[in-house]
Motif scaffolding. Sequence first.
Motif, PDB file in Angstrom:
ATOM      1  N   ILE A 144       0.894  -1.238   0.041  1.00  8.50           N
ATOM      2  CA  ILE A 144      -0.109  -0.060  -0.112  1.00  8.50           C
ATOM      3  C   ILE A 144       0.893   1.149  -0.172  1.00  8.50           C
ATOM      4  O   ILE A 144       1.711   1.445   0.895  1.00  8.50           O
ATOM      5  CB  ILE A 144      -0.909  -0.092   1.194  1.00  8.50           C
ATOM      6  CG1 ILE A 144      -1.950  -1.098   1.155  1.00  8.50           C
ATOM      7  CG2 ILE A 144      -1.723   1.357   1.279  1.00  8.50           C
ATOM      8  CD1 ILE A 144      -2.747  -1.422   2.593  1.00  8.50           C
ATOM      9  N   LYS A 145       0.784   2.072  -1.019  1.00  5.19           N
ATOM     10  CA  LYS A 145       1.730   3.487  -1.129  1.00  5.19           C
ATOM     11  C   LYS A 145       0.887   4.681  -0.892  1.00  5.19           C
ATOM     12  O   LYS A 145       1.440   5.715  -0.566  1.00  5.19           O
ATOM     13  CB  LYS A 145       2.373   3.376  -2.424  1.00  5.19           C
ATOM     14  CG  LYS A 145       3.409   2.143  -2.692  1.00  5.19           C
ATOM     15  CD  LYS A 145       3.987   2.493  -4.113  1.00  5.19           C
ATOM     16  CE  LYS A 145       5.280   1.328  -3.985  1.00  5.19           C
ATOM     17  NZ  LYS A 145       6.323   1.769  -3.269  1.00  5.19           N
ATOM     18  N   GLU A 146      -0.602   4.506  -1.010  1.00  6.57           N
ATOM     19  CA  GLU A 146      -1.146   5.611  -0.772  1.00  6.57           C
ATOM     20  C   GLU A 146      -2.554   5.401  -0.030  1.00  6.57           C
ATOM     21  O   GLU A 146      -3.194   4.308  -0.075  1.00  6.57           O
ATOM     22  CB  GLU A 146      -1.765   6.385  -2.192  1.00  6.57           C
ATOM     23  CG  GLU A 146      -0.510   6.712  -3.088  1.00  6.57           C
ATOM     24  CD  GLU A 146      -0.896   6.986  -4.165  1.00  6.57           C
ATOM     25  OE1 GLU A 146      -2.234   7.155  -4.501  1.00  6.57           O
ATOM     26  OE2 GLU A 146      -0.292   7.281  -5.367  1.00  6.57           O
ATOM     27  N   ALA A 147      -3.065   6.386   0.705  1.00  8.56           N
ATOM     28  CA  ALA A 147      -4.259   6.332   1.467  1.00  8.56           C
ATOM     29  C   ALA A 147      -5.398   6.178   0.535  1.00  8.56           C
ATOM     30  O   ALA A 147      -6.336   7.385   0.502  1.00  8.56           O
ATOM     31  CB  ALA A 147      -4.292   7.261   2.530  1.00  8.56           C
ATOM     32  N   ASN A 148      -5.840   5.329  -0.360  1.00  9.16           N
ATOM     33  CA  ASN A 148      -6.761   5.161  -1.244  1.00  9.16           C
ATOM     34  C   ASN A 148      -7.611   4.244  -0.848  1.00  9.16           C
ATOM     35  O   ASN A 148      -7.206   2.990  -0.711  1.00  9.16           O
ATOM     36  CB  ASN A 148      -6.056   5.015  -2.718  1.00  9.16           C
ATOM     37  CG  ASN A 148      -7.186   4.760  -3.637  1.00  9.16           C
ATOM     38  OD1 ASN A 148      -8.306   4.040  -3.654  1.00  9.16           O
ATOM     39  ND2 ASN A 148      -6.999   5.244  -5.133  1.00  9.16           N
ATOM     40  N   PRO A 149      -8.825   4.486  -0.359  1.00  8.53           N
ATOM     41  CA  PRO A 149      -9.899   3.574   0.176  1.00  8.53           C
ATOM     42  C   PRO A 149     -10.084   2.272  -0.633  1.00  8.53           C
ATOM     43  O   PRO A 149     -10.047   1.216  -0.361  1.00  8.53           O
ATOM     44  CB  PRO A 149     -11.252   4.388   0.519  1.00  8.53           C
ATOM     45  CG  PRO A 149     -10.444   5.761   0.657  1.00  8.53           C
ATOM     46  CD  PRO A 149      -9.380   5.802  -0.200  1.00  8.53           C
TER      47      PRO A 149
END
Length: 295
Positions: A144-149
């Motif tokens: 996981i590289k970004e806080a993308n739901p």
Amino acid sequence: MNTTQLERIHSGKGFIAALDQSGGSTPKALQQYGIQEDRYSNADQMFEMVHEMRTRIIKSPAFDSEYILGAILFENTMDRTIDGQFTADYLWDKKGIVPFLKVDQGLAELDNGVQLMKPIPGLDELLKRAVERHIFGTKMRSVIKEANPAGIRQVVEQQFELGKQIAAMGLVPIIEPEVDIYSADKAASEKLLKDELIRQLASLDQDVKIMLKLSIPTETNFYSDLMQDPHVIRVVALSGGYSQAEANEKLAQHQGLIASFSRALSQGLTFQQSEDEFNTMLAKSIHDIYEASIQ
């Protein structure tokens, strides 16, 4: 499932050694060990050398069940032997260390801020071989590289879908949705991840047991509630690119969270070291990681 091994992983003091570099990460592991790519000319030679490295680690007197609960192997290592025994049998019979197997085939391209696992063709056949080789559990990694739901939900759903398949074979899956330690929104990603993990845990059949392998969280004791879930045997932490000293320092701040380190475990070990030098370096690393894991 071996109930003695289950109890050891669930309640034992120590950590999990990750010896599962494979494919594209093997040359880096060998380079760190002091063996450059010009020392081998094909994949067979490369894997022979990495097995010799892992054998040296496993057979070291420092690699002891007093400190190490389990070890994660690569498929190629599972199929090789140490002193005439398959690696998993040597680990358990000679060392009292529980064997795990990495089953993923690497990462897909970045999409929705995450990297899902690539498809795993022949997974059922691999799991059957793992059972025959007396493997206790498996490991598979996403990033996981970004806080993308949406992306984080995809990662966790994929992990649990395969985890259920693995559990159905009598193995304990290690669910590993790694949050990149260099992510600009690491803490936000961890909050989204925990929500998804809780949602998926609630959907498991009562008798399914799993482990979680997670990045050391930004917030102290952030995963304590996950440790109390009846489905979760243990929550372990990856080093994620931190140096050994930094990973140990961060890990020690989290009660109940134990290490499952790879690069941080083998840091400083080289092919050129004498047996005394090698064993002394490994013993110090193991001791320091153990101390951080039992805080």
